[in-house]
Design an enzyme around this catalytic site. Structure first.
Site, mmCIF file in Angstrom:
data_model
loop_
_atom_site.group_PDB
_atom_site.id
_atom_site.type_symbol
_atom_site.label_atom_id
_atom_site.label_comp_id
_atom_site.label_asym_id
_atom_site.label_seq_id
_atom_site.Cartn_x
_atom_site.Cartn_y
_atom_site.Cartn_z
ATOM 1 N N ASP A 189 72.325 74.410 46.367
ATOM 2 C CA ASP A 189 72.740 75.538 47.201
ATOM 3 C C ASP A 189 74.229 75.397 47.527
ATOM 4 O OD1 ASP A 189 73.171 77.340 49.288
ATOM 5 O OD2 ASP A 189 71.213 76.945 50.212
ATOM 6 N N THR B 49 84.743 91.513 43.572
ATOM 7 C CA THR B 49 84.327 92.856 43.183
ATOM 8 C C THR B 49 85.355 93.907 43.597
ATOM 9 O OG1 THR B 49 82.692 94.565 43.670
ATOM 10 C CG2 THR B 49 82.990 92.902 45.351
ATOM 11 N N ASP B 50 85.337 95.047 42.903
ATOM 12 C CA ASP B 50 86.220 96.155 43.301
ATOM 13 C C ASP B 50 85.772 96.787 44.623
ATOM 14 O OD1 ASP B 50 83.921 97.456 42.401
ATOM 15 O OD2 ASP B 50 84.960 98.751 40.967
ATOM 16 N N GLU B 51 84.531 96.497 45.051
ATOM 17 C CA GLU B 51 84.014 97.152 46.265
ATOM 18 C C GLU B 51 84.775 96.739 47.521
ATOM 19 O OE1 GLU B 51 79.824 97.508 46.717
ATOM 20 O OE2 GLU B 51 79.468 97.723 44.568
ATOM 21 N N TYR C 104 77.460 94.154 51.909
ATOM 22 C CA TYR C 104 77.792 93.362 50.702
ATOM 23 C C TYR C 104 79.303 93.265 50.518
ATOM 24 C CZ TYR C 104 78.882 92.586 45.757
ATOM 25 O OH TYR C 104 79.446 92.139 44.583
ATOM 26 N N LYS D 49 81.916 90.039 50.623
ATOM 27 C CA LYS D 49 82.792 89.647 49.508
ATOM 28 C C LYS D 49 84.258 89.663 49.962
ATOM 29 C CE LYS D 49 81.911 88.788 45.766
ATOM 30 N NZ LYS D 49 81.520 87.524 45.074
HETATM 31 P P1 NAD Z 1 73.360 88.013 40.318
HETATM 32 O O1 NAD Z 1 72.721 88.450 41.591
HETATM 33 O O2 NAD Z 1 72.768 88.449 39.022
HETATM 34 O O3 NAD Z 1 73.425 86.420 40.255
HETATM 35 C C1 NAD Z 1 73.789 85.639 41.367
HETATM 36 C C2 NAD Z 1 73.435 84.190 41.054
HETATM 37 O O4 NAD Z 1 73.835 83.388 42.182
HETATM 38 C C3 NAD Z 1 71.940 83.936 40.840
HETATM 39 O O5 NAD Z 1 71.733 83.130 39.719
HETATM 40 C C4 NAD Z 1 71.513 83.225 42.111
HETATM 41 O O6 NAD Z 1 70.415 82.346 41.924
HETATM 42 C C5 NAD Z 1 72.792 82.471 42.482
HETATM 43 N N1 NAD Z 1 72.856 82.154 43.905
HETATM 44 C C6 NAD Z 1 72.643 83.004 44.951
HETATM 45 N N2 NAD Z 1 72.745 82.328 46.117
HETATM 46 C C7 NAD Z 1 73.054 81.041 45.790
HETATM 47 C C8 NAD Z 1 73.282 79.865 46.562
HETATM 48 N N3 NAD Z 1 73.212 79.881 47.915
HETATM 49 N N4 NAD Z 1 73.566 78.717 45.917
HETATM 50 C C9 NAD Z 1 73.631 78.687 44.564
HETATM 51 N N5 NAD Z 1 73.411 79.758 43.779
HETATM 52 C C10 NAD Z 1 73.120 80.928 44.396
HETATM 53 O O7 NAD Z 1 74.874 88.444 40.445
HETATM 54 P P2 NAD Z 1 75.877 89.041 39.345
HETATM 55 O O8 NAD Z 1 75.687 90.491 39.264
HETATM 56 O O9 NAD Z 1 75.806 88.203 38.132
HETATM 57 O O10 NAD Z 1 77.272 88.785 40.084
HETATM 58 C C11 NAD Z 1 77.930 87.520 39.968
HETATM 59 C C12 NAD Z 1 79.220 87.563 40.777
HETATM 60 O O11 NAD Z 1 80.061 88.612 40.274
HETATM 61 C C13 NAD Z 1 79.017 87.879 42.253
HETATM 62 O O12 NAD Z 1 79.925 87.099 42.985
HETATM 63 C C14 NAD Z 1 79.330 89.353 42.376
HETATM 64 O O13 NAD Z 1 79.806 89.660 43.666
HETATM 65 C C15 NAD Z 1 80.408 89.502 41.332
HETATM 66 N N6 NAD Z 1 80.512 90.851 40.712
HETATM 67 C C16 NAD Z 1 79.414 91.470 40.200
HETATM 68 C C17 NAD Z 1 79.555 92.711 39.562
HETATM 69 C C18 NAD Z 1 78.377 93.426 38.954
HETATM 70 O O14 NAD Z 1 78.512 94.567 38.517
HETATM 71 N N7 NAD Z 1 77.196 92.826 38.869
HETATM 72 C C19 NAD Z 1 80.820 93.303 39.468
HETATM 73 C C20 NAD Z 1 81.921 92.624 40.028
HETATM 74 C C21 NAD Z 1 81.753 91.394 40.625
HETATM 75 O O1 DAU Z 2 81.506 97.710 41.642
HETATM 76 C C1 DAU Z 2 81.027 96.415 41.439
HETATM 77 C C2 DAU Z 2 79.657 96.271 42.056
HETATM 78 O O2 DAU Z 2 78.759 97.006 41.239
HETATM 79 C C3 DAU Z 2 79.208 94.816 42.185
HETATM 80 O O3 DAU Z 2 80.060 94.143 43.059
HETATM 81 C C4 DAU Z 2 77.772 94.751 42.693
HETATM 82 O O4 DAU Z 2 77.343 93.399 42.712
HETATM 83 C C5 DAU Z 2 76.888 95.538 41.756
HETATM 84 O O5 DAU Z 2 75.561 95.555 42.233
HETATM 85 C C6 DAU Z 2 77.400 96.983 41.619
HETATM 86 O O6 DAU Z 2 77.209 97.727 42.846
HETATM 87 P P1 DAU Z 2 76.671 99.255 42.849
HETATM 88 O O7 DAU Z 2 76.064 99.525 44.166
HETATM 89 O O8 DAU Z 2 77.710 100.184 42.354
HETATM 90 O O9 DAU Z 2 75.544 99.130 41.683
HETATM 91 P P2 DAU Z 2 74.043 99.700 41.578
HETATM 92 O O10 DAU Z 2 73.588 99.433 40.179
HETATM 93 O O11 DAU Z 2 73.180 99.253 42.691
HETATM 94 O O12 DAU Z 2 74.263 101.285 41.739
HETATM 95 C C7 DAU Z 2 75.097 102.018 40.858
HETATM 96 C C8 DAU Z 2 75.129 103.470 41.349
HETATM 97 O O13 DAU Z 2 73.824 104.050 41.148
HETATM 98 C C9 DAU Z 2 75.416 103.599 42.831
HETATM 99 O O14 DAU Z 2 76.208 104.771 43.058
HETATM 100 C C10 DAU Z 2 74.042 103.783 43.474
HETATM 101 C C11 DAU Z 2 73.262 104.512 42.392
HETATM 102 N N1 DAU Z 2 71.797 104.191 42.367
HETATM 103 C C12 DAU Z 2 71.433 102.883 42.294
HETATM 104 C C13 DAU Z 2 70.099 102.528 42.295
HETATM 105 C C14 DAU Z 2 69.678 101.077 42.239
HETATM 106 C C15 DAU Z 2 70.862 105.215 42.381
HETATM 107 O O15 DAU Z 2 71.196 106.420 42.410
HETATM 108 N N2 DAU Z 2 69.538 104.858 42.380
HETATM 109 C C16 DAU Z 2 69.110 103.566 42.350
HETATM 110 O O16 DAU Z 2 67.882 103.326 42.369
#
Ligand code: NAD
Ligand code: DAU
Length: 349
Positions: free
Chosen positions: A60, A131-133, A156, A160
């Site tokens: 962790d 993240t861009d968020e 979230y 971040k």
């Molecule tokens: P994910 O949720 O798929 O994976 C997260 C991983 O972190 C998992 O394997 C989980 O087991 C591990 N984890 C969670 N809590 C933990 C802890 N306390 N100790 C050790 N491991 C832990 O996430 P993702 O979508 O792959 O995102 C990875 C990173 O990229 C994140 O930091 C996220 O904010 C960032 N990010 C994601 C996106 C996207 O679109 N998914 C875009 C931009 C940035």
């Molecule tokens: O921009 C980067 C981010 O993108 C990452 O930092 C986050 O970890 C990642 O989860 C993602 O966030 P979003 O909220 O944009 O992703 P999500 O796939 O949850 O949703 C994408 C868009 O679709 C958003 O406008 C919400 C909408 N949505 C999502 C779900 C799950 C729906 O309309 N219905 C749904 O059931």
């Protein structure tokens, strides 16, 4: 870098980063540290798990003693930090776990890295994946650039943003060598099917409702996950210490247009009449505080480090739909158990 620690390597993006590094750098040891939450799955790394330069440690990031021991035992010289709680909807239901993992977890890693590298800061690097968020929502046009002021709007993105601030504070205060990148929405294989694209592909396959928040007018900027992993590799090895890089593919889609495209591709690959699954579209109550639009300007990364996305979106989406349709066992595995309860409570459909 001889021994690189990747946190969250069993998650979606982390598994692609680990795969890339293990394959590309056979002389470096890649240590994947992950505590395997619902989003972490070692199946994501089955193809590289037996490589001699790969190690997995279940730990962790909030556990300082364990983190410090891993840094020492493996003589870690670089950290790529991806471990996080990543789903916006879950952060609305339970913000506390986001503060714990994303803020306290990052702070714990920073403090352990600072102690571990105190006599050799110059040849080490703490790379924080963000993240861009954190920039908020673009309501009036324009793009997010590296200097856009932070304005996070969900629990979230607030967590971040807080973690990014701690990373910069450690650079400023203790001279810890850090780099941050802020990326747009990723898509591709191994994404947990609570996120839009895999959720909708899976629901189309099973003729389940497609829950669209609000009117589907929100805009996201989509990047293929392997292109994000390549960007992380380039920035980790060539980025400027103390700097920030935006990562994105200039690929904006209104949700409803993207959903229609997913339906079209999935119906075609399932050999169904084109567009037949449009009847599954179900408009539901909007996400609370739903950010309207994200759009990343990644010019700096292109100009300074030469990175550009390798895939056109239509090609990446086709690859992605094919992957989920051919990996139903993976989907069934990750959606069994607790996820069913989450889905029923979240959507009530
Ligand atoms: P994910 O949720 O798929 O994976 C997260 C991983 O972190 C998992 O394997 C989980 O087991 C591990 N984890 C969670 N809590 C933990 C802890 N306390 N100790 C050790 N491991 C832990 O996430 P993702 O979508 O792959 O995102 C990875 C990173 O990229 C994140 O930091 C996220 O904010 C960032 N990010 C994601 C996106 C996207 O679109 N998914 C875009 C931009 C940035
Ligand atoms: O921009 C980067 C981010 O993108 C990452 O930092 C986050 O970890 C990642 O989860 C993602 O966030 P979003 O909220 O944009 O992703 P999500 O796939 O949850 O949703 C994408 C868009 O679709 C958003 O406008 C919400 C909408 N949505 C999502 C779900 C799950 C729906 O309309 N219905 C749904 O059931």
């Amino acid at each position: 870098m001889k021994c690189i620690l990747v946190t969250g390597g069993a998650g979606f993006i982390g598994s692609h980063v680990v795969r890339l590094l293990v394959t590309k750098y056979p002389d470096a040891t890649i240590v994947n540290m992950d505590n395997l939450t619902y989003a972490g799955n070692l199946e994501n790394l089955r193809d590289v798990a037996s490589q001699p330069n790969y190690r997995f440690v279940k730990a962790d990031i909030c556990d300082y003693t364990q983190v410090k021991k891993i840094l020492t035992d493996f003589a870690i010289t670089g950290i790529i930090h991806l471990a996080a709680e990543s789903h916006v909807d879950r952060s609305i239901t339970d913000p506390f776990i986001f503060a714990r993992t994303n803020v306290i977890g990052t702070l714990t890693l920073l403090q352990a890295a600072k102690e571990h590298w105190k006599n050799d800061m110059d040849s080490s690097l703490f790379y924080h994946v963000s993240t861009d968020e954190v920039y908020g929502s673009l309501e009036n046009g324009g793009f997010f650039v590296e200097t856009t002021p932070y304005d996070p709007k969900s629990p979230y993105s607030a967590s971040k943003a807080a973690s990014d601030h701690f990373v910069r504070a450690f650079h400023n205060t203790y001279k810890l060598p850090v780099i941050i990148s802020n990326c747009s929405n990723n898509y591709g294989p191994y994404q947990f099917p609570e996120k839009l694209i895999p959720l909708f592909i899976n629901n189309i396959r099973h003729n389940r409702p497609l829950p669209v928040y609000g009117k589907g007018e929100n805009v996201r900027d989509w990047l293929f996950v392997e292109d994000h992993a390549r960007a992380i590799d380039v920035i980790f090895h060539h980025g400027r210490i103390g700097d920030t890089y935006n990562i994105g593919g200039f690929n904006e889609w209104k949700n409803i247009d993207l959903i229609r495209l997913i339906i079209k591709v999935t119906d075609r690959l399932l050999e169904r009449p084109e567009g037949v699954s449009e009847k599954l579209i179900t408009f539901i109550t909007d996400r609370a505080g739903h950010d309207l639009r994200y759009a990343i300007d990644s010019t700096k990364l292109k100009t300074e480090l030469g990175w550009t996305p390798s895939l056109q979106f239509e090609e990446g989406l086709e690859k992605t739909v094919k992957w989920y349709l051919s990996n139903q066992a993976w989907l069934d595995n990750v959606t069994s158990g607790d996820y069913q309860k989450y889905y029923e409570e979240m959507y009530k459909l």
